[in-house]
Design an enzyme around this catalytic site. Structure first.
Site: not given
Ligand code: NCD
Length: 363
Positions: A51-52, A129, A101
């Site tokens: 997603r990100t 985040h 990230r």
């Molecule tokens: C989250 C993350 O990467 O911290 N996911 C995200 O970015 N939508 C949550 C997760 O990994 O559980």
């Protein structure tokens, strides 16, 4: 020029402004379709993401810009030992803005100190985040109709769940938010969030081990995945992994107007059957994330255009290279010649914090 490393880098009025922009983008996408023409976003993902990364990329493409980047550390020069500082300098030669990230806490902060373009933290270890929080805030604002005076329950891995830490830091600045922190004792919220955010801002909160007991009180339930990759002891993960599972039966205990959020990915903590409940908002939340990232890219590029200089770090009163960060997940454990910088957090009790990862240390 400004980077977004922590959600508190944005004031409440800026958060409100981003929400307004995102809502306007949803209504009038054509108005924004060339807003970033000629601009490039670099996505630097040293850790898995669906997603990100893809919502950042979709966001830039829908703004008329383009995207470069990598989606795993092994396909970048990090595999050859390149530092974050050097990576940030190089990316600044090729892109106008970057989203990073990294499994090491504080890595995007180090990038921001070395880049000539805005850096957005897309998740650093178990630390924070902020852009997931932007998605969460827009979802709550759009689906509940407000961001204040409500009870928000966080359930699952509150220790390692970086999305939880960032959302609590954001909600602390809105009025009348009550927190219900639902976790097993091993996965409780870190003490720095409890004392330096929740208690400091005078938020009302209760800690509970029971999802069933908490559900009837909640306006928002924020479910989380148990963060397998952050456990030092995998037996402990095995013991805790199924601790909370939201089912249709449990949803019967929730308020009719409550909403369920989850940053996703889901493993098994929400039964697939709950997806058809109209209160399940986690797929919408992922979509809202794209619009908030569009709003953020627009804002940061606009600021960088007006003021291309990087603001120097405010280091007054900082303790430089006299202590060593003990957090094994801190970027300072592996980044070459990175200054160890600590800021005093609590003078009376002799507590300071690493400026990269925020880990606590006694003086
Ligand atoms: C989250 C993350 O990467 O911290 N996911 C995200 O970015 N939508 C949550 C997760 O990994 O559980």
């Amino acid at each position: 020029m400004r980077s977004i490393i922590d959600i508190t880098d944005l004031s409440v009025s800026e958060l409100d402004e981003l929400i307004l922009t995102a809502k306007d983008i949803i209504k009038n996408p054509d108005k924004y379709s060339e807003a970033c023409k000629g601009k490039k976003l670099a996505t630097l993902f040293f850790e898995p993401s669906t997603r990100t990364r893809l919502s950042f990329e979709a966001a830039m493409l829908e703004l008329g810009g383009s995207v470069i980047g990598f989606s795993e550390a092994n396909s970048s020069s990090a595999a050859k030992g390149e530092s974050i500082a050097d990576t940030a300098k190089i990316i600044s030669c090729y892109a106008d803005i970057m989203a990073m990230r990294h499994p090491k806490e504080g890595a995007p902060a180090v990038a921001a100190e070395n880049a000539d373009i805005p850096v957005i933290n897309a998740g650093d270890g178990g630390h924070c985040h902020p852009t997931q929080t932007l998605a969460d805030l827009l979802t709550i604002s759009a689906e509940v109709g407000r961001l204040d005076n409500m009870t928000v329950g966080f359930c699952g891995d509150l220790k390692y769940g970086r999305t939880v830490h960032s959302l609590i830091a954001a909600l602390a600045r809105y009025k009348g938010i009550k927190l219900v922190l639902i976790s097993p004792p091993e996965l409780k919220i870190p003490s720095y969030i409890k004392y330096e955010v929740i208690e400091k801002y005078g938020m009302e909160y209760v800690e509970s081990e029971s999802l069933e007991d908490s559900l009837p009180t909640l306006d928002v339930l924020y479910m989380t995945r148990i963060q397998k990759e952050r456990f030092a002891d995998l037996f402990e993960y095995e013991r805790l992994k199924d601790v909370y599972i939201l089912t249709e039966e449990k949803m019967a205990l929730a308020k009719p107007e409550a909403i369920v959020l989850h940053p996703l990915p889901r493993v098994n903590e929400i039964s697939v059957k709950v997806d058809r409940d109209p209160r399940a908002c986690y797929f919408k939340q992922a979509k809202y994330g794209k619009y908030m990232r569009m709003a953020l890219i627009l804002k940061l590029l606009d600021e960088a255009k007006k003021n291309p200089e990087r603001e120097p770090m405010k280091l007054d009163g900082a303790i430089i290279n006299k202590l060593v960060c003990k957090n094994q997940k801190c970027i300072s454990t592996c980044e070459q010649e990175l200054d160890q910088i600590f800021k005093i957090a609590d003078k009376e009790n002799g507590i300071c914090r690493c400026i990269w990862c925020e880990a606590k240390q006694k003086l």
